[in-house]
Design a protein around this motif. Structure first.
Motif, short mmCIF file in Angstrom:
data_model
loop_
_atom_site.label_atom_id
_atom_site.label_comp_id
_atom_site.label_asym_id
_atom_site.label_seq_id
_atom_site.Cartn_x
_atom_site.Cartn_y
_atom_site.Cartn_z
N SER A 86 1.96 9.43 10.91
CA SER A 86 2.01 9.09 12.33
C SER A 86 3.15 9.80 13.08
O SER A 86 3.39 9.50 14.25
CB SER A 86 2.17 7.57 12.49
N ASN B 128 9.21 6.56 7.59
CA ASN B 128 7.97 5.78 7.65
C ASN B 128 6.88 6.55 8.40
O ASN B 128 5.71 6.58 7.98
CB ASN B 128 8.25 4.44 8.33
N ARG B 129 7.26 7.21 9.49
CA ARG B 129 6.28 7.97 10.27
C ARG B 129 5.83 9.22 9.53
O ARG B 129 4.65 9.56 9.53
CB ARG B 129 6.86 8.34 11.65
N TRP C 29 0.65 17.24 4.42
CA TRP C 29 1.65 16.82 5.40
C TRP C 29 2.42 18.01 5.96
O TRP C 29 2.74 18.04 7.16
CB TRP C 29 2.60 15.78 4.79
N LYS D 44 2.10 5.08 0.66
CA LYS D 44 2.00 5.98 1.81
C LYS D 44 1.11 7.17 1.45
O LYS D 44 1.13 7.65 0.31
CB LYS D 44 3.38 6.47 2.21
N PRO D 45 0.35 7.69 2.41
CA PRO D 45 -0.56 8.81 2.10
C PRO D 45 0.14 10.14 1.82
O PRO D 45 -0.41 11.00 1.14
CB PRO D 45 -1.44 8.90 3.35
N SER E 147 3.56 8.30 6.56
CA SER E 147 2.28 7.68 6.93
C SER E 147 1.37 8.60 7.72
O SER E 147 0.20 8.30 7.94
CB SER E 147 2.53 6.40 7.74
N LYS F 223 0.83 -1.20 0.00
CA LYS F 223 0.00 0.00 0.00
C LYS F 223 0.87 1.25 0.00
O LYS F 223 1.83 1.35 0.76
CB LYS F 223 -0.91 -0.02 1.23
#
Length: 427
Positions: A57, A51-52, A163, A5-6, A55, A3
């Protein structure tokens, strides 16, 4: 199928941000992790951060507050983010900078690629020759009082990236850990010391001041370095009108001018008559005031020129005193030069740009501490300070480039012959 990443944050961006943060150095944040600690497990740490961020997070840790003493006895609060947060902020800064640079005013100099404090000082000097009055502005506690709502409105004018908007809002509201360990919430301001803070501060003042000036006072030039601002006027009345208008403007932007530090200054020169109480101002560590200068034809006249300020000169002397050279008698002079030359060279490069001879008087204090060091180290020099200075001049003659300031303080004019050198030697 993996999937996506947003958020479009790439691993390449995170790696480049790390390289820039490492180059800038800096201390540890609230987690105690240093750059060396982070680098010990570099790939894993950068992957986790990417990654954070990609995503959604990613959440910043609280900012560690450090109070830096100022010359007037007060302190300047600095906010130190963690290494991870500095890298994340650098990713955002790189994404914003190119677009914002195209919009920023040409006379905004602070924290911008291709512009420097020396550029601002040269323009200030030239405009002081052209216009007789200066409005020296001081915004009270600027970094600590930036309105978040207004700032985010300015950010949205330049980006619609979700973001960026999300993480900037999180950085602005990240709590602060005070020196006593207490955690405080933050609803206004952006901490000095953060990677993202300078570009956000520039963006805020771009709309609060720069753009407003070009619309309402287009004939009044200015230089702005972050929140240090100098405006050039033809008359005292024009300066007072501008001051009153700016007070109203800044009030609308939730800012205020410092009532004691904001001043109107007369740039007095030989061709300008009249006596006024304020004829000097300080900008970026240099004091502009009337001085006796020599024209190209050798004629003396009163010019309006910059030179290192008393405050900056005092800070240099205090810094030199803090080295405690006289206690380092186990070191050789070559070791001292190698350890401190970078700092001395930095002072020469910055403060030597204008009226360099005044800086030389300040740097003479280094030689005084070196003489004290030599008199404690060598028995034959202890009884006479004059003998210590003769020994130092002899050393400077033999190795004029040992210390960065020696070529200027101990140039050929002081040693016109080998005979003079021989007389100055201590046998």
């Amino acid at each position: 199928m993996k999937k996506a990443k947003p958020f479009p944050v790439s691993q390449a961006q995170v790696w480049e941000a790390w390289r820039r943060v490492k180059r800038n150095q800096g201390g540890a944040g609230v987690d105690g992790m240093t750059l060396a600690d982070f680098e010990a497990n570099l790939e894993d740490n950068l992957y986790k951060l990417w990654n954070r961020m990609a995503s959604g997070s990613y959440h910043p840790k609280p900012v560690r507050r450090v109070d830096i003493p100022k010359a007037d006895g007060s302190t300047r609060p600095l906010g130190i983010p963690t290494v991870t947060d500095r890298i994340a902020q650098m990713v955002a800064k790189m994404a914003l900078e190119e677009d914002m640079e195209r919009e920023f005013h040409e006379d905004s100099y602070g924290y911008r690629p291709g512009k420097s404090a020396h550029d601002a000082l040269k323009k200030t000097r030239k405009r002081c020759w052209d216009r007789a009055w200066v409005l020296d502005l001081d915004i009270k506690a600027f970094f600590d009082t930036i309105d978040h709502t207004l700032l985010m409105r300015a950010v949205r004018k330049h980006t619609s990236e979700k973001w960026l908007l999300l993480y900037i809002q999180r950085w602005l509201t990240a709590p602060v850990v005070m020196p006593d360990g207490e955690e405080a919430e933050r609803t206004i301001g952006t901490p000095q010391g953060g990677v993202i803070s300078p570009i956000l501060a520039n963006l805020f003042l771009h709309y609060a001041f720069d753009k407003w000036m070009t619309i309402y006072f287009p004939t009044i030039p200015f230089e702005r370095y972050a929140d240090d601002i100098v405006c050039h006027c033809h008359t005292e009345r024009q300066a007072r009108n501008l001051w009153a208008a700016l007070e109203r403007r800044f009030a609308k932007c939730a800012l205020s001018l410092h009532p004691e530090k904001t001043r109107i200054v007369y740039c007095k020169q030989s061709n300008r008559k009249g006596n006024y109480p304020d004829v000097s101002f300080t900008f970026l560590g240099f004091t502009f005031r009337p001085r006796r200068v020599k024209s190209r034809g050798g004629r003396l006249f009163t010019g309006y020129t910059p030179a290192i300020s008393r405050k900056a000169a005092k800070a240099i002397r205090q810094d030199v005193r803090s080295w405690r050279l006289c206690r380092q008698t186990s070191s050789r002079m070559e070791d001292l030069a190698r350890h401190y030359n970078a700092k001395i060279r930095g002072w020469l490069n910055y403060y030597g740009a204008h009226s360099k001879w005044i800086l030389y008087y300040v740097l003479q204090s280094i030689d005084g501490h070196l003489v004290a060091w030599a008199r404690r180290k060598y028995k034959r020099l202890r009884r006479s300070k004059r003998r210590g200075y003769r020994w130092l001049r002899s050393m400077a003659y033999r190795n004029p480039h040992l210390f960065a300031h020696w070529p200027e303080l101990h140039g050929p004019s002081l040693f016109k012959s080998r005979r003079l050198h021989e007389k100055s030697r201590v046998r």
